[in-house]
Motif scaffolding. Structure first.
Motif, PDB file in Angstrom:
ATOM      1  N   ALA A 162      59.492  30.823 -71.475  1.00 48.82           N
ATOM      2  CA  ALA A 162      60.795  31.501 -71.501  1.00 48.82           C
ATOM      3  C   ALA A 162      61.438  31.471 -72.884  1.00 48.82           C
ATOM      4  N   GLY A 163      60.785  30.791 -73.837  1.00 51.90           N
ATOM      5  CA  GLY A 163      61.311  30.746 -75.192  1.00 51.90           C
ATOM      6  C   GLY A 163      62.449  29.754 -75.382  1.00 51.90           C
ATOM      7  N   ILE A 164      62.514  28.732 -74.531  1.00 48.04           N
ATOM      8  CA  ILE A 164      63.566  27.715 -74.629  1.00 48.04           C
ATOM      9  C   ILE A 164      62.972  26.464 -75.269  1.00 48.04           C
ATOM     10  N   LYS A 165      63.521  26.062 -76.407  1.00 48.61           N
ATOM     11  CA  LYS A 165      62.927  24.979 -77.173  1.00 48.61           C
ATOM     12  C   LYS A 165      63.471  23.605 -76.808  1.00 48.61           C
ATOM     13  N   GLU A 166      64.709  23.523 -76.358  1.00 49.14           N
ATOM     14  CA  GLU A 166      65.317  22.242 -76.036  1.00 49.14           C
ATOM     15  C   GLU A 166      66.035  22.321 -74.700  1.00 49.14           C
ATOM     16  N   PHE A 167      66.134  21.180 -74.036  1.00 46.31           N
ATOM     17  CA  PHE A 167      66.861  21.170 -72.772  1.00 46.31           C
ATOM     18  C   PHE A 167      68.350  21.306 -73.048  1.00 46.31           C
ATOM     19  N   PRO A 168      69.048  22.162 -72.316  1.00 43.66           N
ATOM     20  CA  PRO A 168      70.468  22.411 -72.588  1.00 43.66           C
ATOM     21  C   PRO A 168      71.336  21.189 -72.345  1.00 43.66           C
ATOM     22  N   THR A 169      72.403  21.086 -73.107  1.00 42.67           N
ATOM     23  CA  THR A 169      73.300  19.930 -73.014  1.00 42.67           C
ATOM     24  C   THR A 169      74.668  20.287 -72.431  1.00 42.67           C
ATOM     25  N   THR A 170      74.904  21.562 -72.129  1.00 41.07           N
ATOM     26  CA  THR A 170      76.165  21.990 -71.527  1.00 41.07           C
ATOM     27  C   THR A 170      75.875  22.673 -70.195  1.00 41.07           C
ATOM     28  N   TRP A 171      76.899  22.735 -69.340  1.00 39.68           N
ATOM     29  CA  TRP A 171      76.713  23.379 -68.040  1.00 39.68           C
ATOM     30  C   TRP A 171      76.461  24.874 -68.193  1.00 39.68           C
ATOM     31  N   ALA A 172      77.160  25.504 -69.129  1.00 44.99           N
ATOM     32  CA  ALA A 172      76.912  26.932 -69.379  1.00 44.99           C
ATOM     33  C   ALA A 172      75.502  27.130 -69.907  1.00 44.99           C
ATOM     34  N   GLY A 173      75.060  26.229 -70.792  1.00 41.54           N
ATOM     35  CA  GLY A 173      73.706  26.324 -71.320  1.00 41.54           C
ATOM     36  C   GLY A 173      72.650  26.141 -70.255  1.00 41.54           C
ATOM     37  N   LEU A 174      72.910  25.278 -69.286  1.00 43.00           N
ATOM     38  CA  LEU A 174      71.955  25.080 -68.197  1.00 43.00           C
ATOM     39  C   LEU A 174      71.810  26.345 -67.363  1.00 43.00           C
ATOM     40  N   ARG A 175      72.937  26.988 -67.069  1.00 42.60           N
ATOM     41  CA  ARG A 175      72.866  28.225 -66.288  1.00 42.60           C
ATOM     42  C   ARG A 175      72.170  29.323 -67.086  1.00 42.60           C
ATOM     43  N   ASP A 176      72.432  29.402 -68.378  1.00 39.00           N
ATOM     44  CA  ASP A 176      71.766  30.408 -69.201  1.00 39.00           C
ATOM     45  C   ASP A 176      70.254  30.185 -69.214  1.00 39.00           C
ATOM     46  N   ALA A 177      69.837  28.926 -69.339  1.00 38.70           N
ATOM     47  CA  ALA A 177      68.408  28.612 -69.354  1.00 38.70           C
ATOM     48  C   ALA A 177      67.768  28.929 -68.010  1.00 38.70           C
ATOM     49  N   SER A 178      68.465  28.586 -66.934  1.00 38.50           N
ATOM     50  CA  SER A 178      67.956  28.875 -65.601  1.00 38.50           C
ATOM     51  C   SER A 178      67.771  30.381 -65.396  1.00 38.50           C
ATOM     52  N   ARG A 179      68.754  31.134 -65.840  1.00 33.91           N
ATOM     53  CA  ARG A 179      68.701  32.591 -65.729  1.00 33.91           C
ATOM     54  C   ARG A 179      67.570  33.166 -66.584  1.00 33.91           C
ATOM     55  N   GLN A 180      67.435  32.658 -67.797  1.00 31.79           N
ATOM     56  CA  GLN A 180      66.419  33.160 -68.731  1.00 31.79           C
ATOM     57  C   GLN A 180      65.005  32.877 -68.211  1.00 31.79           C
ATOM     58  N   ILE A 181      64.807  31.705 -67.655  1.00 34.25           N
ATOM     59  CA  ILE A 181      63.486  31.379 -67.094  1.00 34.25           C
ATOM     60  C   ILE A 181      63.130  32.344 -65.979  1.00 34.25           C
ATOM     61  N   HIS A 182      64.080  32.625 -65.121  1.00 30.45           N
ATOM     62  CA  HIS A 182      63.813  33.536 -63.996  1.00 30.45           C
ATOM     63  C   HIS A 182      63.515  34.949 -64.495  1.00 30.45           C
ATOM     64  N   GLN A 183      64.271  35.394 -65.487  1.00 32.62           N
ATOM     65  CA  GLN A 183      64.091  36.752 -66.002  1.00 32.62           C
ATOM     66  C   GLN A 183      62.753  36.921 -66.716  1.00 32.62           C
ATOM     67  N   ARG A 184      62.308  35.890 -67.445  1.00 33.18           N
ATOM     68  CA  ARG A 184      61.117  36.021 -68.287  1.00 33.18           C
ATOM     69  C   ARG A 184      59.826  35.557 -67.616  1.00 33.18           C
ATOM     70  N   THR A 185      59.944  34.711 -66.595  1.00 34.23           N
ATOM     71  CA  THR A 185      58.721  34.202 -65.948  1.00 34.23           C
ATOM     72  C   THR A 185      58.629  34.568 -64.474  1.00 34.23           C
ATOM     73  N   GLY A 186      59.745  34.966 -63.878  1.00 34.30           N
ATOM     74  CA  GLY A 186      59.757  35.254 -62.446  1.00 34.30           C
ATOM     75  C   GLY A 186      59.855  34.005 -61.582  1.00 34.30           C
ATOM     76  N   LYS A 187      59.943  32.846 -62.209  1.00 30.70           N
ATOM     77  CA  LYS A 187      60.024  31.588 -61.464  1.00 30.70           C
ATOM     78  C   LYS A 187      61.481  31.178 -61.281  1.00 30.70           C
ATOM     79  N   ALA A 188      61.696  30.233 -60.381  1.00 30.55           N
ATOM     80  CA  ALA A 188      63.040  29.714 -60.186  1.00 30.55           C
ATOM     81  C   ALA A 188      63.449  28.888 -61.389  1.00 30.55           C
ATOM     82  N   GLY A 189      64.745  28.892 -61.707  1.00 31.53           N
ATOM     83  CA  GLY A 189      65.264  28.077 -62.798  1.00 31.53           C
ATOM     84  C   GLY A 189      65.579  26.679 -62.308  1.00 31.53           C
ATOM     85  N   TRP A 190      66.880  26.397 -62.076  1.00 22.76           N
ATOM     86  CA  TRP A 190      67.240  25.116 -61.483  1.00 22.76           C
ATOM     87  C   TRP A 190      67.210  25.273 -59.964  1.00 22.76           C
ATOM     88  N   GLY A 191      66.202  24.703 -59.358  1.00 22.31           N
ATOM     89  CA  GLY A 191      66.064  24.811 -57.909  1.00 22.31           C
ATOM     90  C   GLY A 191      66.745  23.651 -57.216  1.00 22.31           C
TER      91      GLY A 191
END
Length: 438
Positions: A162-191
């Protein structure tokens, strides 16, 4: 005759005296059997640790009793009331207060005052969550034994895809990463488990959201009075935040039927690579790593752990864990206390016979964590006890259940986050007012 009689009497008296003197010594040599009620699944490992205790203490035998956590509270309270409770009982972090208040545990202050400096690794003051071991009268009713907290485990391969290099440290960043993973890989983000039950996981996640940025549901003011810390607006904000994962699709709607953090569906989601992130205690993380190794011998583990996101207070989670107490009707207090002291020493119990984390700061620092589990000691360093939740008048189970019902009503679309947040605030606030007026 008098001399002969005197000699016989002297010999007989001496023999009787020797017998009387020997009797206590012989009695002291007889093994004393104590009972230990253990509720976790790792019975064979715990029995092995108890065998080690018996070898080190040949005058004490331990009968290990088994019961499920679902049944332990009612069963133990019945036994304590009738004088048939086990000598040593295995309880959760939130139970000493109510058990001690109900006279269902023996106060341990005298034993701790005598032996506290030699307990564990660095003495009694090094134990976590000592406040949770106290009853309403301020006495200590249990010894913190194991600790855990929730940490984020994530799939490094999905993060890379998904192109994410580091684990997010903010709640907004976590949601963005979860969304990006789903959009780019088709997998669930934070399940995360979004189901409602008596002990839903969303209770923990909402508290982490609150604590990282401010107070929790129940707090203490400057005068020592218990007050509401979370506002209706903050409650609605948290409900809307978690609901966004579901409405946007990167936490599958199938997780509405999953309530607990260690559910097989969540474990399998991580193992199959269909879920990128999950929040869990270390026991579940170890389960995932163990099963991965069994299914993929010789392959590199695609997992790492990291603390939860945070706010202005940083990343804040709770100390979970287990404690050990002595029943009020134990006739073998010293032997029971000897077992508790033995079990709180990391070596051999924790070193050889289980994967638990000792509830002691020094023990956490000395534990050899797998590289994939490095997030746990970091998270534990930023964890807190339940504090006013445990000492305040509103029982944790009441708030826990209310939060689960409110979140469930939002997740299924029955209520808006604003309506459910206000109702949830009102429910807890009314209960706090009612109980403080008693």
């Amino acid at each position: 005759m008098r001399t002969q009689f005197g000699r016989r009497g002297l010999v007989a008296g001496a023999a009787l005296a020797v017998g009387l003197l020997a009797a206590p010594a012989l009695q002291a040599q007889a093994p004393v059997t104590i009972t230990f009620r253990f509720n976790d699944p790792e019975a064979p490992q715990m029995r092995a640790a108890l065998d080690e205790f018996e070898k080190a203490n040949p005058s004490i035998k331990v009968n290990m009793q088994r019961i499920s956590w679902a049944d332990m509270q009612q069963q133990y309270l019945r036994e304590a009331a009738t004088g048939t409770a086990p000598d040593v009982v295995h309880i959760s972090f939130v139970q000493p207060r109510s058990f001690g208040g109900g006279k269902a545990l023996r106060p341990l202050d005298d034993l701790i005052a005598r032996d506290g400096a030699q307990m564990g690794v660095k003495g009694w003051n090094d134990f976590f969550a000592r406040d949770l071991a106290e009853g309403p009268d301020g006495k200590t009713y249990a010894v913190p034994w194991t600790t855990d907290t929730f940490t984020m485990m994530y799939n490094t391969e999905l993060f890379e895809q998904a192109g994410i290099k580091e684990f997010p440290t903010t709640w907004a960043g976590l949601r963005d990463a979860s969304r990006q993973i789903h959009q780019r890989t088709g997998k669930a983000g934070w399940g995360f488990p979004a189901g409602s039950c008596a002990t839903p996981s969303i209770w923990f996640y909402m508290n982490y959201y609150f604590w990282s940025d401010g107070p929790g549901w129940i707090d203490k003011d400057a005068a020592g009075k218990y007050v509401m810390g979370v506002t209706p607006e903050k409650a609605a904000e948290a409900l809307a935040y978690y609901n966004s994962y579901i409405t946007e699709g990167h936490n599958p709607r199938s997780n509405l039927s999953v309530c607990l953090w260690g559910a097989p569906e969540l474990v399998e989601g991580m193992l199959t690579g269909n879920t990128a992130m999950a929040s869990m205690p270390d026991t579940v993380a170890i389960e995932i790593l163990t099963k991965w190794d069994q299914r993929n011998p010789g392959k590199k583990r695609p997992f790492m752990t990291a603390p939860h996101p945070g706010g202005k207070n940083g990343s804040v989670t709770n100390f979970g864990g287990r404690m050990l107490g002595i029943s009020p009707n134990s006739k073998n207090v010293e032997q029971a206390w000897a077992l508790i002291k033995f079990l709180t020493k990391p070596d051999p119990t924790f070193k050889h016979y289980n994967n638990y984390t000792p509830a002691q700061r020094a023990a956490i620092d000395s534990r050899a964590w797998d590289p994939e589990l490095a997030g746990f000691p970091k998270q534990l360093a930023n964890s807190r006890s339940w504090g006013p939740y445990a000492t305040g008048p509103v029982p944790i189970p009441f708030m826990w259940n209310a939060v689960g019902r409110a979140a469930g009503s939002v997740f299924i679309g029955e209520k808006t986050a604003q309506v459910a947040g206000q109702e949830l605030y009102d429910t807890i606030s009314r209960e706090l007012t009612r109980l403080q007026q008693r």
